[in-house]
Design a protein around this motif. Structure first.
Motif, PDB file in Angstrom:
ATOM      1  N   ILE A 224       0.838  -1.206   0.000  1.00  0.00           N
ATOM      2  CA  ILE A 224       0.000   0.000   0.000  1.00  0.00           C
ATOM      3  C   ILE A 224       0.871   1.254   0.000  1.00  0.00           C
ATOM      4  CG2 ILE A 224      -1.649   1.343   1.368  1.00  0.00           C
ATOM      5  CD1 ILE A 224      -2.879  -1.311   2.282  1.00  0.00           C
ATOM      6  N   LEU A 225       1.934   1.241   0.807  1.00  0.00           N
ATOM      7  CA  LEU A 225       2.839   2.393   0.864  1.00  0.00           C
ATOM      8  C   LEU A 225       3.476   2.651  -0.493  1.00  0.00           C
ATOM      9  CD1 LEU A 225       4.372   4.546   2.477  1.00  0.00           C
ATOM     10  CD2 LEU A 225       6.066   2.792   3.041  1.00  0.00           C
ATOM     11  N   TRP A 226       3.900   1.588  -1.175  1.00  0.00           N
ATOM     12  CA  TRP A 226       4.511   1.743  -2.491  1.00  0.00           C
ATOM     13  C   TRP A 226       3.527   2.345  -3.486  1.00  0.00           C
ATOM     14  CZ3 TRP A 226       5.213  -2.238  -6.852  1.00  0.00           C
ATOM     15  CH2 TRP A 226       6.145  -1.781  -7.777  1.00  0.00           C
ATOM     16  N   PHE A 227       2.287   1.879  -3.442  1.00  0.00           N
ATOM     17  CA  PHE A 227       1.248   2.390  -4.335  1.00  0.00           C
ATOM     18  C   PHE A 227       1.118   3.904  -4.183  1.00  0.00           C
ATOM     19  CE2 PHE A 227      -3.212   3.475  -5.213  1.00  0.00           C
ATOM     20  CZ  PHE A 227      -3.340   2.985  -6.505  1.00  0.00           C
ATOM     21  N   ILE A 228       1.143   4.388  -2.947  1.00  0.00           N
ATOM     22  CA  ILE A 228       1.001   5.822  -2.697  1.00  0.00           C
ATOM     23  C   ILE A 228       2.213   6.594  -3.210  1.00  0.00           C
ATOM     24  CG2 ILE A 228       0.851   7.565  -0.871  1.00  0.00           C
ATOM     25  CD1 ILE A 228      -0.710   5.464   0.796  1.00  0.00           C
ATOM     26  N   LEU A 229       3.407   6.103  -2.929  1.00  0.00           N
ATOM     27  CA  LEU A 229       4.629   6.817  -3.324  1.00  0.00           C
ATOM     28  C   LEU A 229       4.793   6.910  -4.834  1.00  0.00           C
ATOM     29  CD1 LEU A 229       7.215   5.421  -0.730  1.00  0.00           C
ATOM     30  CD2 LEU A 229       6.233   7.727  -0.819  1.00  0.00           C
ATOM     31  N   LEU A 230       4.273   5.927  -5.563  1.00  0.00           N
ATOM     32  CA  LEU A 230       4.426   5.935  -7.022  1.00  0.00           C
ATOM     33  C   LEU A 230       3.732   7.121  -7.686  1.00  0.00           C
ATOM     34  CD1 LEU A 230       4.063   2.133  -7.888  1.00  0.00           C
ATOM     35  CD2 LEU A 230       6.093   3.561  -8.229  1.00  0.00           C
ATOM     36  N   PHE A 231       2.765   7.727  -7.008  1.00  0.00           N
ATOM     37  CA  PHE A 231       2.096   8.895  -7.584  1.00  0.00           C
ATOM     38  C   PHE A 231       3.045  10.091  -7.696  1.00  0.00           C
ATOM     39  CE2 PHE A 231      -1.715   6.543  -6.342  1.00  0.00           C
ATOM     40  CZ  PHE A 231      -2.546   6.777  -7.437  1.00  0.00           C
ATOM     41  N   PHE A 232       4.161  10.060  -6.961  1.00  0.00           N
ATOM     42  CA  PHE A 232       5.058  11.206  -6.927  1.00  0.00           C
ATOM     43  C   PHE A 232       6.231  11.110  -7.893  1.00  0.00           C
ATOM     44  CE2 PHE A 232       2.989  11.062  -2.780  1.00  0.00           C
ATOM     45  CZ  PHE A 232       2.512  12.373  -2.683  1.00  0.00           C
ATOM     46  N   ILE A 233       6.325  10.025  -8.658  1.00  0.00           N
ATOM     47  CA  ILE A 233       7.417   9.927  -9.623  1.00  0.00           C
ATOM     48  C   ILE A 233       6.927  10.443 -10.979  1.00  0.00           C
ATOM     49  CG2 ILE A 233       8.394   7.933  -8.422  1.00  0.00           C
ATOM     50  CD1 ILE A 233       7.396   6.203 -10.808  1.00  0.00           C
ATOM     51  N   PRO A 234       7.841  10.955 -11.827  1.00  0.00           N
ATOM     52  CA  PRO A 234       7.440  11.396 -13.165  1.00  0.00           C
ATOM     53  C   PRO A 234       7.417  10.217 -14.140  1.00  0.00           C
ATOM     54  CG  PRO A 234       9.768  11.795 -12.870  1.00  0.00           C
ATOM     55  CD  PRO A 234       9.268  11.226 -11.550  1.00  0.00           C
ATOM     56  N   GLU A 235       6.843  10.465 -15.288  1.00  0.00           N
ATOM     57  CA  GLU A 235       6.897   9.457 -16.340  1.00  0.00           C
ATOM     58  C   GLU A 235       8.300   9.448 -16.945  1.00  0.00           C
ATOM     59  OE1 GLU A 235       6.558   6.627 -17.961  1.00  0.00           O
ATOM     60  OE2 GLU A 235       4.400   6.986 -17.825  1.00  0.00           O
ATOM     61  N   SER A 236       8.667   8.326 -17.537  1.00  0.00           N
ATOM     62  CA  SER A 236       9.969   8.205 -18.188  1.00  0.00           C
ATOM     63  C   SER A 236      10.083   9.199 -19.345  1.00  0.00           C
ATOM     64  CB  SER A 236      10.152   6.783 -18.721  1.00  0.00           C
ATOM     65  OG  SER A 236      11.131   6.753 -19.726  1.00  0.00           O
ATOM     66  N   PRO A 237      11.165   9.985 -19.391  1.00  0.00           N
ATOM     67  CA  PRO A 237      11.312  10.949 -20.495  1.00  0.00           C
ATOM     68  C   PRO A 237      11.457  10.267 -21.848  1.00  0.00           C
ATOM     69  CG  PRO A 237      13.353  10.802 -19.209  1.00  0.00           C
ATOM     70  CD  PRO A 237      12.294  10.049 -18.444  1.00  0.00           C
ATOM     71  N   ARG A 238      12.061   9.088 -21.893  1.00  0.00           N
ATOM     72  CA  ARG A 238      12.208   8.388 -23.168  1.00  0.00           C
ATOM     73  C   ARG A 238      10.861   7.893 -23.666  1.00  0.00           C
ATOM     74  NH1 ARG A 238      17.252   8.205 -21.058  1.00  0.00           N
ATOM     75  NH2 ARG A 238      18.976   8.212 -22.561  1.00  0.00           N
ATOM     76  N   TRP A 239       9.975   7.454 -22.767  1.00  0.00           N
ATOM     77  CA  TRP A 239       8.631   7.062 -23.192  1.00  0.00           C
ATOM     78  C   TRP A 239       7.876   8.284 -23.693  1.00  0.00           C
ATOM     79  CZ3 TRP A 239       3.619   8.371 -21.736  1.00  0.00           C
ATOM     80  CH2 TRP A 239       2.616   7.561 -22.278  1.00  0.00           C
ATOM     81  N   LEU A 240       8.030   9.411 -23.010  1.00  0.00           N
ATOM     82  CA  LEU A 240       7.353  10.638 -23.436  1.00  0.00           C
ATOM     83  C   LEU A 240       7.835  11.052 -24.832  1.00  0.00           C
ATOM     84  CD1 LEU A 240       7.492  12.604 -20.064  1.00  0.00           C
ATOM     85  CD2 LEU A 240       5.445  11.674 -21.158  1.00  0.00           C
ATOM     86  N   MET A 241       9.140  10.975 -25.070  1.00  0.00           N
ATOM     87  CA  MET A 241       9.664  11.307 -26.396  1.00  0.00           C
ATOM     88  C   MET A 241       9.146  10.334 -27.445  1.00  0.00           C
ATOM     89  SD  MET A 241      11.808  13.983 -26.483  1.00  0.00           S
ATOM     90  CE  MET A 241      13.059  13.675 -27.732  1.00  0.00           C
ATOM     91  N   LEU A 242       9.099   9.068 -27.078  1.00  0.00           N
ATOM     92  CA  LEU A 242       8.632   8.035 -28.004  1.00  0.00           C
ATOM     93  C   LEU A 242       7.193   8.273 -28.415  1.00  0.00           C
ATOM     94  CD1 LEU A 242       9.609   5.374 -29.330  1.00  0.00           C
ATOM     95  CD2 LEU A 242       8.655   4.162 -27.365  1.00  0.00           C
ATOM     96  N   ASN A 243       6.430   8.914 -27.538  1.00  0.00           N
ATOM     97  CA  ASN A 243       5.020   9.178 -27.815  1.00  0.00           C
ATOM     98  C   ASN A 243       4.753  10.624 -28.207  1.00  0.00           C
ATOM     99  OD1 ASN A 243       3.127   6.667 -26.949  1.00  0.00           O
ATOM    100  ND2 ASN A 243       5.008   6.700 -25.721  1.00  0.00           N
ATOM    101  N   GLY A 244       5.815  11.338 -28.626  1.00  0.00           N
ATOM    102  CA  GLY A 244       5.649  12.678 -29.175  1.00  0.00           C
ATOM    103  C   GLY A 244       5.400  13.769 -28.161  1.00  0.00           C
ATOM    104  N   LYS A 245       5.627  13.502 -26.888  1.00  0.00           N
ATOM    105  CA  LYS A 245       5.381  14.502 -25.837  1.00  0.00           C
ATOM    106  C   LYS A 245       6.718  15.161 -25.468  1.00  0.00           C
ATOM    107  CE  LYS A 245       1.439  11.807 -24.205  1.00  0.00           C
ATOM    108  NZ  LYS A 245       0.758  11.137 -23.062  1.00  0.00           N
ATOM    109  N   HIS A 246       7.233  15.952 -26.380  1.00  0.00           N
ATOM    110  CA  HIS A 246       8.583  16.489 -26.244  1.00  0.00           C
ATOM    111  C   HIS A 246       8.696  17.495 -25.101  1.00  0.00           C
ATOM    112  CE1 HIS A 246      10.242  14.826 -30.083  1.00  0.00           C
ATOM    113  NE2 HIS A 246       8.949  14.709 -30.336  1.00  0.00           N
ATOM    114  N   GLU A 247       7.683  18.350 -24.913  1.00  0.00           N
ATOM    115  CA  GLU A 247       7.753  19.344 -23.842  1.00  0.00           C
ATOM    116  C   GLU A 247       7.794  18.679 -22.480  1.00  0.00           C
ATOM    117  OE1 GLU A 247       4.897  22.437 -23.945  1.00  0.00           O
ATOM    118  OE2 GLU A 247       5.290  22.981 -26.033  1.00  0.00           O
TER     119      GLU A 247
END
Length: 560
Positions: A224-247
């Motif tokens: 449960i603690l891990w589930f909560i903490l995961l909300f505070f991490i960002p998405e992977s920048p390489r995945w964002l680039m791969l999906n056209g979300k450059h900004e």
């Protein structure tokens, strides 16, 4: 696009290169002594994701303490015990078929949140399971979350600075070791509480009948603690680039990459992706992985996925108290398990301290050689065992079985455990045998138990220092961004087939049919074969970017 000055949820103090005014004179903090804001952020994001490794470690070790209880309660056969140990492996196989798709379609972060939720459901359901079937099913659900190792390696490899990647990806293995130690401590403590039966334990039904339920339920809190903490991490920048979300990708990169390196990092990622601005399809990914330029990377991934589990580590973890009981030390089984876990954790930590200095290759090959030697030592220790039921041994089981059934076996010497166990089983029947097995072994076997203990410690330390962390580090490094979701989860699938299903499922059957000595010597042989294969193909990847590693492996593949 400007660098965000907002406070990061997980660490955001000024960077080591930030200037501050002292009077009117600008000063710069020494870069060699202070970790920059970006590195702290990368470390904290990796740490949060690696908590999944801690829960994985809990899961595979907590179950090890339950077998003597659930075997009696549910009347389990050797194959059923193997299924309970391997249940998460079956779930992992199913999940890994879809994990790559989920990672590419919904992102690494959303996939990790789903995994944390599955761990929670599995822990609660396993603790309340009323039968073998329900326990197996909830263990299987937990296995759906075992993809946390593959996804964590993927995510951390994509956010980690090259100079820190070995440590940060390896942190997943360190957390596994810490989880294993925590589970060993908890199992040891809860068994002692159940035996002493203080008033508070009685009030909450913590007794020998429910010991195993408390063991498995303990996993709920960190999940449960891990589930909560995961909300505070960002998405992977390489995945964002791969999906056209450059900004968005640039904003994330500015949180984990020094400002003067962001533009170069963006160029390298863009070059790696070439004209791809969105996730390529499954067929295209398969074609890319099957291409000649990917030959060596795929070969390394698949062989590592086979070699690591065939060292026998998952069997040793899932059945460690039972292994120590086989040596005649059932009364110290949980203590010895805790000792091994404690020592093993420090060797994982040691690996993380040197892996970015010594490199992956030398650590991996040296570790495989040490694992082979340790397994040989364990096998030799068991080969020296002699079994004999004495009148004194009968007194320890007299309250649980009609000892007159065992009288014909008194003072007979058995040179092997298979022969001994079969004789006892034939005399008293399976139900009674399951109840008296541990006590009878303690007082009927004569062997060098210390040799086995030393061998297991040496094996766990060697594995934790080398094979364990290097697998996930290499997985995170050798595959290009466009296909890494499919590639890492596919290699993870292979690892799960052998480590999550074949090894733990077959271990009780192997012990029952081959004996302990032969079983451990088989694992030693696999370690030796793995050493020969990996010595030929494993490259050195320390200090290189993912893109540089891709170019190097592609060049070698095209030349071969």
């Amino acid at each position: 696009m400007s660098n965000s000055s907002s406070t990061d949820p997980l660490g955001s103090s000024p960077s080591e290169g930030d200037q501050t005014l002292v009077g009117s004179t600008p000063t710069t903090k020494p870069q060699s002594k202070v970790m920059s804001r970006e590195k702290r952020n990368a470390f904290m994001f990796a740490f949060v994701v690696a908590i999944g490794g801690f829960i994985f470690g809990l899961d595979i070790m907590l179950i090890s303490g339950t077998f003597q209880y659930i075997t009696v309660e549910f009347g389990l056969t050797a194959l059923q015990k193997g299924n309970i140990a391997a249940g998460p492996g079956y779930g992992a196989l199913v999940a890994l078929l879809f994990a790559g798709f989920f990672c590419e379609r919904f992102g690494r972060k959303a996939t990790l949140l789903t995994i944390a939720a599955l761990y929670t459901v599995s822990a609660i359901g396993s603790a309340w399971a009323p039968s073998y079937t329900s326990l197996f099913l909830f263990r299987l659900i937990g296995g759906l979350a075992f993809t946390s190792l593959s996804v964590a390696a993927m995510y951390i490899g994509e956010i980690a600075p090259p100079a820190m990647r070995g440590k940060l990806v390896g942190m997943n293995q360190l957390n596994i070791a810490i989880g294993i130690l925590a589970a060993s401590l908890f199992n040891f403590w809860i068994v002692n509480v159940a035996e002493t039966a203080p008033a508070w334990a009685t009030a909450i039904s913590l007794n020998e009948g429910n010991v195993w339920r408390w063991m498995l339920g303990m996993e709920t809190i960190p999940a449960i603690l891990w589930f909560i903490l995961l909300f505070f991490i960002p998405e992977s920048p390489r995945w964002l680039m791969l999906n056209g979300k450059h900004e968005k990708a640039e904003k994330v990169l500015r949180r984990i990459t020094p400002a003067d390196e962001v533009e170069e990092e963006l160029k390298q990622i863009e070059e790696n992706l070439k004209d791809t601005t969105h996730t390529i399809g499954f067929v295209e990914q398969v074609k890319t992985l099957m291409s000649k330029r990917m030959r060596i990377a795929v070969l390394i991934g698949l062989f590592m996925g086979i070699v690591q589990p065939l060292t026998g580590m998952n069997a040793a973890l899932a059945f460690m108290p039972s292994i120590f009981a086989q040596t005649g030390g059932a009364e110290n089984a949980f203590w010895n398990t805790m000792l091994v876990s404690f020592i093993g954790m420090f060797f994982t930590l040691a690996a993380l301290l040197v892996i970015d200095k010594l490199g992956r290759r030398i650590i991996l090959l040296g570790g495989l050689a040490a694992c082979a030697a340790a397994m040989g030592l364990i096998g030799y220790g068991f080969s020296t065992a002699v079994y004999q039921i004495t009148p004194e041994a009968l007194t320890y089981v007299s309250s649980s079985v009609d000892t007159s059934l065992l009288q014909p076996l008194v003072s007979q010497s058995f040179g092997g455990e298979i022969e001994f166990k079969q004789a006892v089983l034939d005399a008293v029947g399976k139900t009674s045998y399951d109840i008296i097995e541990s006590d009878l072994l303690v007082h009927s076997v004569s062997m060098n138990a210390t040799l086995v203990l030393v061998g297991i410690i040496a094996f766990v330390c060697s594995y934790n220092f080398s094979v364990g962390p290097v697998l996930w580090i290499l997985f995170s490094e050798i595959f290009p961004t466009k296909v890494r979701a499919l590639a890492i989860t596919s290699c993870g699938f292979v690892t799960s087939v052998f480590g999550g299903v074949v090894v733990p499922n077959m271990f009780p059957w192997q012990i029952e049919n081959f004996g302990s000595a032969t079983t451990f010597l088989i694992y030693g042989t696999f370690c030796t074969l793995g050493l020969a294969v990996m010595a030929k193909y494993t490259p050195e990847t320390k200090g290189k970017t993912i893109e540089e590693i891709e170019q190097e492996l592609a060049a070698k593949s095209l030349k071969s």
